[in-house]
Scaffold this active site. Sequence first.
Site, PDB file in Angstrom:
ATOM      1  N   ASN A 168       0.801  -1.235   0.000  1.00 53.80           N
ATOM      2  CA  ASN A 168       0.000   0.000   0.000  1.00 53.80           C
ATOM      3  C   ASN A 168       0.831   1.283   0.000  1.00 53.80           C
ATOM      4  OD1 ASN A 168       0.757  -0.353   2.661  1.00 53.80           O
ATOM      5  ND2 ASN A 168      -1.136   0.489   3.481  1.00 53.80           N
ATOM      6  N   LYS A 207      12.651  -7.518   0.884  1.00 55.84           N
ATOM      7  CA  LYS A 207      11.636  -8.259   0.134  1.00 55.84           C
ATOM      8  C   LYS A 207      10.363  -7.410   0.057  1.00 55.84           C
ATOM      9  CE  LYS A 207       8.102 -10.600   0.459  1.00 55.84           C
ATOM     10  NZ  LYS A 207       7.442 -10.377  -0.810  1.00 55.84           N
ATOM     11  N   GLY A 251       2.753  -5.089   7.510  1.00 55.85           N
ATOM     12  CA  GLY A 251       1.788  -5.860   6.739  1.00 55.85           C
ATOM     13  C   GLY A 251       0.621  -6.249   7.610  1.00 55.85           C
ATOM     14  N   SER A 252      -0.001  -7.344   7.265  1.00 51.46           N
ATOM     15  CA  SER A 252      -1.211  -7.754   7.990  1.00 51.46           C
ATOM     16  C   SER A 252      -0.873  -8.286   9.374  1.00 51.46           C
ATOM     17  CB  SER A 252      -1.937  -8.834   7.186  1.00 51.46           C
ATOM     18  OG  SER A 252      -1.099  -9.954   7.057  1.00 51.46           O
ATOM     19  N   VAL A 300       0.012 -12.185   9.210  1.00 52.03           N
ATOM     20  CA  VAL A 300       1.391 -12.557   8.847  1.00 52.03           C
ATOM     21  C   VAL A 300       2.370 -12.055   9.909  1.00 52.03           C
ATOM     22  CG1 VAL A 300       3.239 -12.234   7.144  1.00 52.03           C
ATOM     23  CG2 VAL A 300       0.910 -12.676   6.369  1.00 52.03           C
ATOM     24  N   GLY A 301       2.147 -10.845  10.400  1.00 45.77           N
ATOM     25  CA  GLY A 301       3.053 -10.261  11.395  1.00 45.77           C
ATOM     26  C   GLY A 301       3.107 -11.086  12.677  1.00 45.77           C
ATOM     27  N   GLU A 348       4.730  -3.625  12.181  1.00 45.08           N
ATOM     28  CA  GLU A 348       3.637  -2.650  12.102  1.00 45.08           C
ATOM     29  C   GLU A 348       2.512  -3.310  11.334  1.00 45.08           C
ATOM     30  OE1 GLU A 348       3.380  -0.085  13.735  1.00 45.08           O
ATOM     31  OE2 GLU A 348       5.449   0.154  14.384  1.00 45.08           O
ATOM     32  N   CYS A 395      -2.862   2.310   6.227  1.00 40.70           N
ATOM     33  CA  CYS A 395      -3.009   1.670   7.542  1.00 40.70           C
ATOM     34  C   CYS A 395      -3.640   2.649   8.526  1.00 40.70           C
ATOM     35  CB  CYS A 395      -1.677   1.168   8.054  1.00 40.70           C
ATOM     36  SG  CYS A 395      -0.376   2.362   7.895  1.00 40.70           S
ATOM     37  N   GLN A 455      -8.096  -7.518  -3.245  1.00 33.55           N
ATOM     38  CA  GLN A 455      -8.590  -6.400  -2.447  1.00 33.55           C
ATOM     39  C   GLN A 455     -10.053  -6.123  -2.770  1.00 33.55           C
ATOM     40  OE1 GLN A 455      -6.871  -5.687   0.379  1.00 33.55           O
ATOM     41  NE2 GLN A 455      -7.383  -3.566  -0.104  1.00 33.55           N
ATOM     42  N   GLU A 509     -10.472  -5.253  10.078  1.00 33.13           N
ATOM     43  CA  GLU A 509      -9.911  -4.309   9.111  1.00 33.13           C
ATOM     44  C   GLU A 509     -10.411  -4.644   7.709  1.00 33.13           C
ATOM     45  OE1 GLU A 509      -5.674  -4.533   8.114  1.00 33.13           O
ATOM     46  OE2 GLU A 509      -5.605  -2.378   8.431  1.00 33.13           O
ATOM     47  N   GLU A 559       8.802   2.811  14.666  1.00 31.43           N
ATOM     48  CA  GLU A 559       9.573   3.227  13.503  1.00 31.43           C
ATOM     49  C   GLU A 559       9.704   4.750  13.528  1.00 31.43           C
ATOM     50  OE1 GLU A 559       9.161   0.636   9.910  1.00 31.43           O
ATOM     51  OE2 GLU A 559       7.086   0.747  10.525  1.00 31.43           O
TER      52      GLU A 559
HETATM   53  P1  NDP Z   1       0.712  -9.082   4.091  1.00 34.19           P
HETATM   54  O1  NDP Z   1       0.905  -9.320   5.529  1.00 34.19           O
HETATM   55  O2  NDP Z   1      -0.003 -10.085   3.299  1.00 34.19           O
HETATM   56  O3  NDP Z   1       2.131  -8.898   3.382  1.00 34.19           O
HETATM   57  C1  NDP Z   1       3.116  -8.028   3.871  1.00 34.19           C
HETATM   58  C2  NDP Z   1       4.468  -8.529   3.405  1.00 34.19           C
HETATM   59  O4  NDP Z   1       4.755  -9.764   4.042  1.00 34.19           O
HETATM   60  C3  NDP Z   1       4.545  -8.800   1.905  1.00 34.19           C
HETATM   61  O5  NDP Z   1       5.821  -8.476   1.438  1.00 34.19           O
HETATM   62  C4  NDP Z   1       4.303 -10.296   1.846  1.00 34.19           C
HETATM   63  O6  NDP Z   1       4.814 -10.901   0.681  1.00 34.19           O
HETATM   64  C5  NDP Z   1       5.078 -10.737   3.070  1.00 34.19           C
HETATM   65  N1  NDP Z   1       4.715 -12.063   3.554  1.00 34.19           N
HETATM   66  C6  NDP Z   1       3.586 -12.785   3.298  1.00 34.19           C
HETATM   67  N2  NDP Z   1       3.654 -13.973   3.930  1.00 34.19           N
HETATM   68  C7  NDP Z   1       4.843 -14.027   4.587  1.00 34.19           C
HETATM   69  C8  NDP Z   1       5.486 -14.990   5.410  1.00 34.19           C
HETATM   70  N3  NDP Z   1       4.917 -16.162   5.700  1.00 34.19           N
HETATM   71  N4  NDP Z   1       6.703 -14.694   5.924  1.00 34.19           N
HETATM   72  C9  NDP Z   1       7.277 -13.516   5.676  1.00 34.19           C
HETATM   73  N5  NDP Z   1       6.729 -12.571   4.873  1.00 34.19           N
HETATM   74  C10 NDP Z   1       5.517 -12.815   4.346  1.00 34.19           C
HETATM   75  O7  NDP Z   1       0.059  -7.637   3.995  1.00 34.19           O
HETATM   76  P2  NDP Z   1      -0.341  -6.837   2.685  1.00 34.19           P
HETATM   77  O8  NDP Z   1       0.775  -6.731   1.722  1.00 34.19           O
HETATM   78  O9  NDP Z   1      -1.625  -7.406   2.228  1.00 34.19           O
HETATM   79  O10 NDP Z   1      -0.508  -5.355   3.273  1.00 34.19           O
HETATM   80  C11 NDP Z   1      -1.675  -4.875   3.803  1.00 34.19           C
HETATM   81  C12 NDP Z   1      -1.622  -4.875   5.309  1.00 34.19           C
HETATM   82  O11 NDP Z   1      -0.557  -4.084   5.790  1.00 34.19           O
HETATM   83  C13 NDP Z   1      -2.861  -4.261   5.915  1.00 34.19           C
HETATM   84  O12 NDP Z   1      -3.385  -5.145   6.868  1.00 34.19           O
HETATM   85  C14 NDP Z   1      -2.391  -2.974   6.570  1.00 34.19           C
HETATM   86  O13 NDP Z   1      -3.078  -2.579   7.681  1.00 34.19           O
HETATM   87  C15 NDP Z   1      -0.993  -3.274   6.883  1.00 34.19           C
HETATM   88  N6  NDP Z   1      -0.219  -2.046   6.953  1.00 34.19           N
HETATM   89  C16 NDP Z   1       0.200  -1.583   8.189  1.00 34.19           C
HETATM   90  C17 NDP Z   1       0.899  -0.412   8.323  1.00 34.19           C
HETATM   91  C18 NDP Z   1       1.375   0.045   9.660  1.00 34.19           C
HETATM   92  O14 NDP Z   1       2.346   0.748   9.728  1.00 34.19           O
HETATM   93  N7  NDP Z   1       0.751  -0.341  10.737  1.00 34.19           N
HETATM   94  C19 NDP Z   1       1.247   0.407   7.153  1.00 34.19           C
HETATM   95  C20 NDP Z   1       0.766  -0.148   5.910  1.00 34.19           C
HETATM   96  C21 NDP Z   1       0.078  -1.335   5.840  1.00 34.19           C
HETATM   97  P3  NDP Z   1       3.849 -11.135  -0.596  1.00 34.19           P
HETATM   98  O15 NDP Z   1       3.474  -9.800  -1.089  1.00 34.19           O
HETATM   99  O16 NDP Z   1       4.717 -11.884  -1.528  1.00 34.19           O
HETATM  100  O17 NDP Z   1       2.675 -11.936  -0.105  1.00 34.19           O
END
Ligand code: NDP
Length: 501
Positions: free
Chosen positions: A159, A182, A235-236, A239-240, A257, A291, A338, A392, A471
Amino acid sequence: QNDMAATQITTHKNYICGQWVESVTGRTYQVHNPAHTDQIVGAFQTSGAEDALRAVAAAKEGLAIWGNTPAPARATIIYKALEIMGRRADEMAQAITIEEGKPIGDAAGEVKRSMNIMEYAAGEGRRMFGYTTPSELPNTVAYTVRRPLGIVGIITPWNFPLAIPAWKIAPALICGNALVFKPASATPLSAVKLMEIFEEAGLPPGVLNLVTGPGGQVGNALVESPDVKGISFTGSTEVGTELYAESAKRLKKVQAEMGGKNAVIVLADADMNKAMGGIVSGAFGSTGQRCTATSRVIVEEGVYDQFMAELLDRTSKLTIGDGIDPSIDVSPLASQNQKDKVMEYIGIGTEEGANLVYGGRALSGGDFDQGYYVEPTIFTDVSPDMRIAKEEIFGPVLTVFKAKDLTEAIDISNSVEFGLSSSVYTKDISKAYEYINTVETGMVHVNAPTLGGEVHLPFGGLNSSGVGQREQGTAMVDFFSEVITVYIDHAAEAGERAKFI
Ligand code: NDP
């Protein structure tokens, strides 16, 4: 209309040890424009674990040089990268819009934000403070000094394809770390361009490595590698959480985050015009895929009817289309996934008995058929136990609640598992402070949207929104460095210390 016609697909490579290389898997995948799904943005490497480990090996070499480079000298390379990004700013903004879909004005803002953090991080090269303190022993000096964390994995979402990488990479670099980056599979073009910028700036080989490909493989390999000392993830929450648990088993340092369900409270004394501007841009700007986007509004009952009338009026004036057109307010969602997710939540909201008062449709016909368009959508009569109130959605969907007073409004605001950002609109200073002291989010706004943040202040959330050190701001140095405590006995002969021991 952009010029990336399907006939001229550029294949982008990984960047490992200062070389642009193909993945050992020999496979690539294509990324397309969310506003014109027939337009291919480029082909990128479908890397696997072996590529990630090659990048880690390269980072070992990079770390040996970069970790021993004085921080002010590291800063000169980041300043140079900043200058190059400034020169390429328009191109970078276009890349963001073409691969992620956000309006070009938002993309330009993202480039500016990336430049701000690079400038701020580079400045830290001349600070990087430790502290000195009196020792309890005579003839003894005690102080702390910062050392790089080591090799760090940077894993980012789609995003903010440039700003999130920049706000991890620039702080990590100034602290002397070597990185394996990555990016999200959906948005690797901005990442490739960011590598080009640091390459031109003169970063030594191996210091910053890019590996594109699925998170399950590349990301996992970084988490599992014993050579990787830390992971900075955005990310999500799903996953986090998994990544945090796996990293903990290996005693890695993690900052994660994650998601948000950010709420705005509008009190009866609020400046309605100001509140409306903040809520409409917070909910529907960047198609609700920030986010920090506003996904809930809690309105004090005395002004509820007036608020709703103005909200519907303002929302109806938003223009929808391809974000490359500067007059567009709401652009497509970033992907089919999405779009499916947002439409599913709209269905859930209706089934749960919330009142769909605006939008709710996927748009079709004409140019809309070529992209992932969903109308700005508003639900009223939402109760805190509904799924649309708690989960979310990450799209242009706003849920509206009615509250009898500030106390009830704060209860609703705090009733979710997330805690990223929040806001209150009021002219009453006492109520504003009551809110600041009780709302459970990492970032709190008064009379301003839930959005964004400034790079010299910490960014992050509470509860399911974030874990690990914040961060940006001065906190960035705490995550990306280790503090070493030094004791020096400078007495010529054994003295008091001998007694102490
Ligand atoms: P994901 O968690 O799906 O992906 C985030 C990253 O993690 C991508 O690079 C993804 O790779 C990677 N990933 C996926 N699976 C794994 C794994 N098993 N091990 C390690 N890395 C992995 O999130 P999105 O990309 O869908 O992003 C949207 C989310 O991010 C929303 O929920 C949003 O709220 C959050 N977000 C939070 C922010 C904050 O600061 N709090 C800021 C911006 C977004 P790949 O793309 O290849 O799947």
